[in-house]
Write a protein that holds these residues in place. Sequence first.
Motif, PDB file in Angstrom:
ATOM      1  N   ALA A  83      -7.835 -47.345 -18.989  1.00  0.00           N
ATOM      2  CA  ALA A  83      -8.262 -46.880 -17.674  1.00  0.00           C
ATOM      3  C   ALA A  83      -8.887 -47.999 -16.854  1.00  0.00           C
ATOM      4  O   ALA A  83      -8.636 -48.119 -15.651  1.00  0.00           O
ATOM      5  N   CYS A 123     -15.254 -45.856 -15.724  1.00  0.00           N
ATOM      6  CA  CYS A 123     -15.389 -45.105 -16.968  1.00  0.00           C
ATOM      7  C   CYS A 123     -16.834 -45.107 -17.455  1.00  0.00           C
ATOM      8  O   CYS A 123     -17.532 -46.123 -17.336  1.00  0.00           O
ATOM      9  N   LEU A 181      -8.680 -42.432 -10.890  1.00  0.00           N
ATOM     10  CA  LEU A 181      -7.278 -42.409 -11.277  1.00  0.00           C
ATOM     11  C   LEU A 181      -6.622 -41.132 -10.746  1.00  0.00           C
ATOM     12  O   LEU A 181      -7.236 -40.059 -10.795  1.00  0.00           O
ATOM     13  N   GLY A 235      -2.033 -40.566 -13.588  1.00  0.00           N
ATOM     14  CA  GLY A 235      -2.662 -41.572 -14.438  1.00  0.00           C
ATOM     15  C   GLY A 235      -3.460 -40.941 -15.563  1.00  0.00           C
ATOM     16  O   GLY A 235      -3.458 -41.434 -16.703  1.00  0.00           O
ATOM     17  N   ILE A 236      -4.138 -39.849 -15.271  1.00  0.00           N
ATOM     18  CA  ILE A 236      -4.901 -39.129 -16.289  1.00  0.00           C
ATOM     19  C   ILE A 236      -3.956 -38.548 -17.338  1.00  0.00           C
ATOM     20  O   ILE A 236      -4.205 -38.650 -18.552  1.00  0.00           O
ATOM     21  N   ALA A 261      -9.889 -47.891 -12.911  1.00  0.00           N
ATOM     22  CA  ALA A 261     -10.729 -46.695 -12.947  1.00  0.00           C
ATOM     23  C   ALA A 261     -12.169 -47.053 -13.277  1.00  0.00           C
ATOM     24  O   ALA A 261     -12.465 -48.154 -13.759  1.00  0.00           O
ATOM     25  N   GLN A 284      -6.478 -50.156 -15.205  1.00  0.00           N
ATOM     26  CA  GLN A 284      -5.837 -49.512 -14.056  1.00  0.00           C
ATOM     27  C   GLN A 284      -6.787 -49.361 -12.868  1.00  0.00           C
ATOM     28  O   GLN A 284      -6.438 -48.747 -11.862  1.00  0.00           O
ATOM     29  N   ASP A 336      -9.725 -36.592  -8.856  1.00  0.00           N
ATOM     30  CA  ASP A 336      -9.780 -37.920  -9.481  1.00  0.00           C
ATOM     31  C   ASP A 336     -11.065 -38.107 -10.278  1.00  0.00           C
ATOM     32  O   ASP A 336     -11.534 -39.233 -10.468  1.00  0.00           O
ATOM     33  N   LEU A 355      -2.858 -41.282 -19.639  1.00  0.00           N
ATOM     34  CA  LEU A 355      -3.877 -41.641 -20.627  1.00  0.00           C
ATOM     35  C   LEU A 355      -3.863 -40.676 -21.798  1.00  0.00           C
ATOM     36  O   LEU A 355      -3.937 -41.087 -22.963  1.00  0.00           O
ATOM     37  N   VAL A 412     -13.934 -40.317 -16.490  1.00  0.00           N
ATOM     38  CA  VAL A 412     -12.996 -41.226 -15.831  1.00  0.00           C
ATOM     39  C   VAL A 412     -12.855 -40.796 -14.379  1.00  0.00           C
ATOM     40  O   VAL A 412     -12.591 -39.631 -14.086  1.00  0.00           O
ATOM     41  N   SER A 413     -13.046 -41.734 -13.464  1.00  0.00           N
ATOM     42  CA  SER A 413     -12.840 -41.441 -12.047  1.00  0.00           C
ATOM     43  C   SER A 413     -12.036 -42.560 -11.412  1.00  0.00           C
ATOM     44  O   SER A 413     -12.010 -43.690 -11.901  1.00  0.00           O
TER      45      SER A 413
END
Length: 303
Positions: free
Chosen positions: A172, A179, A131, A135-136, A177, A175, A154, A139, A128-129
């Motif tokens: 994600a 993935c 965020l 935010g992480i 992100a 939002q 991030d 999740l 995941v990048s």
Amino acid sequence: MSFALLFSGQGNQHQAMLPWIDEDDDIVRDMRSRLGVDDWRDALAQPGWAERNANAQTLLTGLALTAWKELAPLVTPPTAVAGYSVGELAAFSAAGVISPESAMALAQRRAEAMDECAMRTPGGLLAVSGLPSLGIKGLCTETGLALAIHNGEDSVILGGPVAALARAEQMALRQGAQCTRLRVNVASHTPWMRDAADSFARTLADVPFRAPQVALFSNAADRVRDAASARIALAMQIAMTVRWDECMENVMARQVRCVLEIGPGQALARMWNKRYPTVPARACDDFRSTGAIAVWLRSHAAE
């Protein structure tokens, strides 16, 4: 010469990687025997073969050990060494902690222990990048996933059960992100691998270990200075977050002039260049021969 070695993890293996590897090397022959294949490149073309944990970990450890074996006589010893996830086995060998033979055997045992855990709770990894850290955390709280790898502020990899990964990916994406589901079928570096870490620790107790001959940095235990801490570090990282950003900081603190990634793809080199653009990094996969790699190292690592 002042340079660092970074050994790749799994996920980017491909048929054409490291085209200059000596297929008749003892390590490669041992690797093929352990994998039960005559041609590992042909095997990588089979759907699903490369994603199997036992195949990937054995393959990548064998190829990394062979690559460094071929390159080492052409250059001076590295200033610092680190490995990403399973890349730690080759890194510890390159630093003189364990023999190549031990590293190969341990790659198989590590994969077996992790697969045993995965049979009880099928899982995987999600990159995941884009965020922020809050935010992480959200999740993980909402889905029950764990932080498996921390590459940057991030850029992270989450691990856990398959259903939770699917839910986290949808959340994600909503939002904004980016993935990517990784080509692995175990929740590496998360609490779901605790039994594997304990099992691997028992295996390591019977393996000869030595103190590192160069500065060696661990995913889970900062700098490794002696045989005892090396054993602990190799077992711990199976079930603990890989702090790759901290590994890069530790390597940079050694004032290296350039960095070489050994393994498939260029993921570690790209991460390094993004973080430290004034210290160049290249991947072995960029070159067609060990001679060309040695020339590049000499041109950038010279005092």
